[in-house]
Motif scaffolding. Structure first.
Motif, PDB file in Angstrom:
ATOM      1  N   PHE A  29      35.744  51.369   5.923  1.00 47.37           N
ATOM      2  CA  PHE A  29      36.001  51.940   7.259  1.00 47.37           C
ATOM      3  C   PHE A  29      35.563  50.958   8.356  1.00 47.37           C
ATOM      4  CE2 PHE A  29      35.490  55.342   4.224  1.00 47.37           C
ATOM      5  CZ  PHE A  29      36.559  56.176   4.501  1.00 47.37           C
ATOM      6  N   LYS A  50      32.658  49.930   8.809  1.00 49.73           N
ATOM      7  CA  LYS A  50      31.321  50.282   9.256  1.00 49.73           C
ATOM      8  C   LYS A  50      30.307  49.292   8.685  1.00 49.73           C
ATOM      9  CE  LYS A  50      32.059  55.306   9.539  1.00 49.73           C
ATOM     10  NZ  LYS A  50      31.621  56.624   8.989  1.00 49.73           N
ATOM     11  N   ASP A  70      26.742  53.863  13.689  1.00 47.88           N
ATOM     12  CA  ASP A  70      27.704  53.733  14.789  1.00 47.88           C
ATOM     13  C   ASP A  70      28.014  52.283  15.166  1.00 47.88           C
ATOM     14  OD1 ASP A  70      27.861  56.521  15.020  1.00 47.88           O
ATOM     15  OD2 ASP A  70      26.133  56.580  16.379  1.00 47.88           O
ATOM     16  N   TYR A 122      30.210  48.890  14.017  1.00 47.17           N
ATOM     17  CA  TYR A 122      31.343  48.412  13.232  1.00 47.17           C
ATOM     18  C   TYR A 122      31.480  46.900  13.416  1.00 47.17           C
ATOM     19  CZ  TYR A 122      32.653  53.366  13.022  1.00 47.17           C
ATOM     20  OH  TYR A 122      32.653  54.716  12.797  1.00 47.17           O
ATOM     21  N   LYS A 161      40.023  53.085  15.258  1.00 42.83           N
ATOM     22  CA  LYS A 161      40.465  54.434  14.904  1.00 42.83           C
ATOM     23  C   LYS A 161      39.305  55.282  14.389  1.00 42.83           C
ATOM     24  CE  LYS A 161      45.379  53.594  14.070  1.00 42.83           C
ATOM     25  NZ  LYS A 161      46.487  53.610  13.068  1.00 42.83           N
ATOM     26  N   ASN A 162      38.436  54.687  13.606  1.00 46.01           N
ATOM     27  CA  ASN A 162      37.276  55.441  13.112  1.00 46.01           C
ATOM     28  C   ASN A 162      36.302  55.774  14.233  1.00 46.01           C
ATOM     29  OD1 ASN A 162      37.405  55.869  10.104  1.00 46.01           O
ATOM     30  ND2 ASN A 162      37.908  53.697  10.202  1.00 46.01           N
ATOM     31  N   GLY A 200      37.372  58.801  15.817  1.00 39.89           N
ATOM     32  CA  GLY A 200      37.336  59.993  14.982  1.00 39.89           C
ATOM     33  C   GLY A 200      38.563  60.171  14.115  1.00 39.89           C
ATOM     34  N   ASN A 243      39.913  59.364  10.928  1.00 39.45           N
ATOM     35  CA  ASN A 243      39.332  58.884   9.672  1.00 39.45           C
ATOM     36  C   ASN A 243      40.369  58.112   8.860  1.00 39.45           C
ATOM     37  OD1 ASN A 243      37.196  58.657   7.800  1.00 39.45           O
ATOM     38  ND2 ASN A 243      38.107  60.289   6.557  1.00 39.45           N
ATOM     39  N   VAL A 244      40.217  56.794   8.814  1.00 39.33           N
ATOM     40  CA  VAL A 244      41.183  55.956   8.096  1.00 39.33           C
ATOM     41  C   VAL A 244      40.457  54.806   7.413  1.00 39.33           C
ATOM     42  CG1 VAL A 244      41.661  54.647  10.208  1.00 39.33           C
ATOM     43  CG2 VAL A 244      43.303  54.597   8.330  1.00 39.33           C
ATOM     44  N   ALA A 245      40.865  54.519   6.180  1.00 42.73           N
ATOM     45  CA  ALA A 245      40.233  53.454   5.392  1.00 42.73           C
ATOM     46  C   ALA A 245      41.141  52.233   5.332  1.00 42.73           C
ATOM     47  CB  ALA A 245      39.932  53.941   3.981  1.00 42.73           C
TER      48      ALA A 245
END
Length: 406
Positions: A257, A259, A264, A266, A300-301, A304, A306-308
Motif C-alpha cells: 500500500f 506505507k 500515516d 508513505y 489513493k490510500n 481512504g 484502499n488499493v494495493a
C-alpha cells in the motif's frame, strides 16, 4: 503550520501524488517541499539539455503557477532535514510544519567518485546539467566513469568530433541495464562514434595539464587527456535524514500500500524499496513509471481508497548515439530466453520467460515504440507460446523461423 498532507519531493512521484489527490479531493490542505527551487522537471531530459539538444524550458513538466492553481503550498528551495514521526513534524531550514499524512518522495542522489576535482562532475539535477553544459561547450575530449543510464546518454549528445572515453569496472557497457548480447551489439555500434572503451578499469589519479585540461591515470596504466570526467556510477536513495524514524534498508521499506513503518507515512519513487512484480523481492526500481505508479497508490490510500500495488516492473527507455534502447522486467541471462538480431539494422529483440513459460522481461534495441507492448505482456503474465501463436511478434514474421522455438 499544519497540513493534511505534506509531500517531500517535487519530481515524478510528488507531482503524480498532487494530481491524484486533486482528482478526488479539492479541499485537502497540501504542501510540497523540495530542496531545489524549481518547478517539477524531467531528469530524463537533463542529458539532452547538457548536450545542447534541447533548451532548459523544455525540461519543465509544469510551471510555478501549477501549484497555486491546484491549491498547493509549494516550498521550493526549502529542504527538509529532519522528520519526527511521533510528533508528526518536519523540520526545514526555515521553519517547522506538522502533518496528518506524509508522503516521502525525495528520490536519490548521485554516487560520488573517490577522485575529487572541480572537473569531476555528476549529473542528477538542473544545477549539475548547467555545469556540464558550460564545460561541454568547448570540450574536445570527455571521459565517463561508468556506462549506465546517465553517462552513456549524456556522451551520446556531444558533438561527433568530441572524443568520448568510457571507463567501466566490468566487462561490458550497460552491465546493470541490458543483457550481455545487447551490450556487445551496442559496443559494435559505438565503434564509429569516436568512442573508446576501457574495460575492467578505474581512475586512480587525476592531475591538471598546462592547457587547462586534465590527465586521468587508469588502473590499466592507460592515460587519458580530457576536459572533464563525468561520474555515472549509479545513485543512492536519499534516506539518511530519516534514520531512527522509519525502517530503511537501501531505501525506505514500503508495503503493497506504499506505507512505511511509521504511522500515516508513505513513500514512493527512487527512495522507496518495495516488491518487484516479477521476482517478489524487495527492490528499488528507479524509473519514472514506477515512481508515478507508487505515488498514485500512496495518494489513493491517503484518501481512504484502499488499493494495493501489485509490484514494480523495471522499465527504462533511453537513446544512445541515435539508437533507442529499452528494457522491461527481468532481463538477466540466467532466465530462459529467445532472441532475434538483424545486424544490418542493429535491430534486436530478446524475450525472457520463466520455467512456467510466462514472459518476465524483454530487451529492445532500435525502434522501441513497442516497449509498451512488452510491458503489458509482463504485467498480464502472458505465456510465451500464446504470444507467439497469436501475434507472431507483430510486424516481425521472420522472428519465429530464425528462433526455431518449440
Amino acid at each position: 503550520m499544519h497540513y493534511d498532507l505534506i509531500i517531500i519531493g517535487n519530481s515524478a512521484a510528488g507531482l503524480s501524488a498532487i494530481k491524484t489527490i486533486r482528482a478526488f479531493d479539492k479541499k485537502m490542505s497540501v504542501a510540497v517541499f523540495d530542496k531545489e527551487a524549481e518547478s517539477a522537471y524531467s531528469r530524463v531530459l537533463t542529458p539532452y539539455y547538457a548536450g545542447f539538444d534541447t533548451d532548459k524550458d523544455h525540461l519543465y513538466i509544469v510551471d510555478k503557477s501549477f501549484y497555486a492553481k491546484n491549491g498547493i503550498d509549494a516550498y521550493l528551495g526549502d529542504e527538509v532535514f529532519r522528520v519526527d514521526t511521533n510528533k508528526k513534524t518536519i523540520y526545514t531550514q526555515f521553519d517547522t510544519y506538522t502533518y496528518r499524512y506524509l508522503l516521502i518522495a525525495v528520490g536519490a542522489f548521485a554516487k560520488q567518485s573517490h577522485i575529487k576535482h572541480e572537473k569531476v562532475l555528476t549529473l542528477r539535477n538542473i544545477s549539475d546539467a548547467d555545469k556540464l553544459r558550460k564545460l561541454f561547450s568547448n570540450a574536445k575530449s570527455v571521459a565517463a566513469l561508468g556506462a549506465g543510464l546517465v553517462s552513456l546518454p549524456t556522451l551520446s549528445h556531444l558533438k561527433d568530433d568530441v572524443k568520448k572515453h568510457i571507463i567501466v569496472s566490468s566487462d561490458r557497457i550497460f552491465s546493470q541495464v541490458v543483457d550481455k548480447s545487447a551490450s556487445y551489439i551496442l559496443e559494435e555500434i559505438f565503434k564509429d562514434k569516436n568512442v573508446f572503451i576501457y574495460k575492467h578499469d578505474d581512475v586512480e589519479s587525476i592531475k591538471d595539464n598546462a592547457d587547462g585540461s586534465i590527465k586521468l591515470s587508469l588502473k590499466s596504466n592507460h592515460q587519458i587527456d580530457c576536459d572533464l570526467l563525468l561520474v555515472g556510477k549509479g545513485v543512492v536513495p536519499n534516506v539518511d535524514f530519516l534514520k531512527g524514524e522509519i525502517e530503511t534498508d537501501k531505501g525506505i521499506i514500503i508495503d503493497d500500500f506504499c506505507k512505511t513503518s511509521a504511522q500515516d507515512v508513505y513513500a514512493a519513487g527512487d527512495c522507496a524499496q518495495g516488491r518487484d512484480f516479477v521476482t517478489g523481492k524487495s527492490v528499488i526500481q528507479g524509473n519514472w513509471i514506477t515512481a508515478v505508479e507508487q505515488a498514485i497508490i500512496a495518494a489513493k490510500n491517503i484518501l481512504g481508497i484502499n488499493v494495493a500495488y501489485d509490484g514494480s516492473i523495471k522499465n527504462n527507455t533511453t537513446e544512445v548515439f541515435g539508437i533507442d534502447v529499452a528494457v522491461v522486467g527481468y532481463n538477466k541471462d540466467d532466465a530462459q530466453n529467445i532472441e532475434f538480431y538483424d545486424p544490418g539494422r542493429f535491430f534486436y529483440r530478446k524475450l525472457f520467460f520463466d520455467e512456467s513459460g510466462f514472459i518476465i522481461g524483454a530487451t529492445l534495441i532500435k525502434d522501441t515504440n513497442d516497449a509498451g507492448l512488452y510491458y503489458n505482456l509482463v504485467k498480464t503474465r502472458t505465456k510465451i507460446d500464446i504470444f507467439h501463436n497469436l501475434n507472431q511478434f507483430m510486424n516481425y514474421p521472420k522472428f519465429l523461423s530464425k528462433l526455431n522455438y518449440r
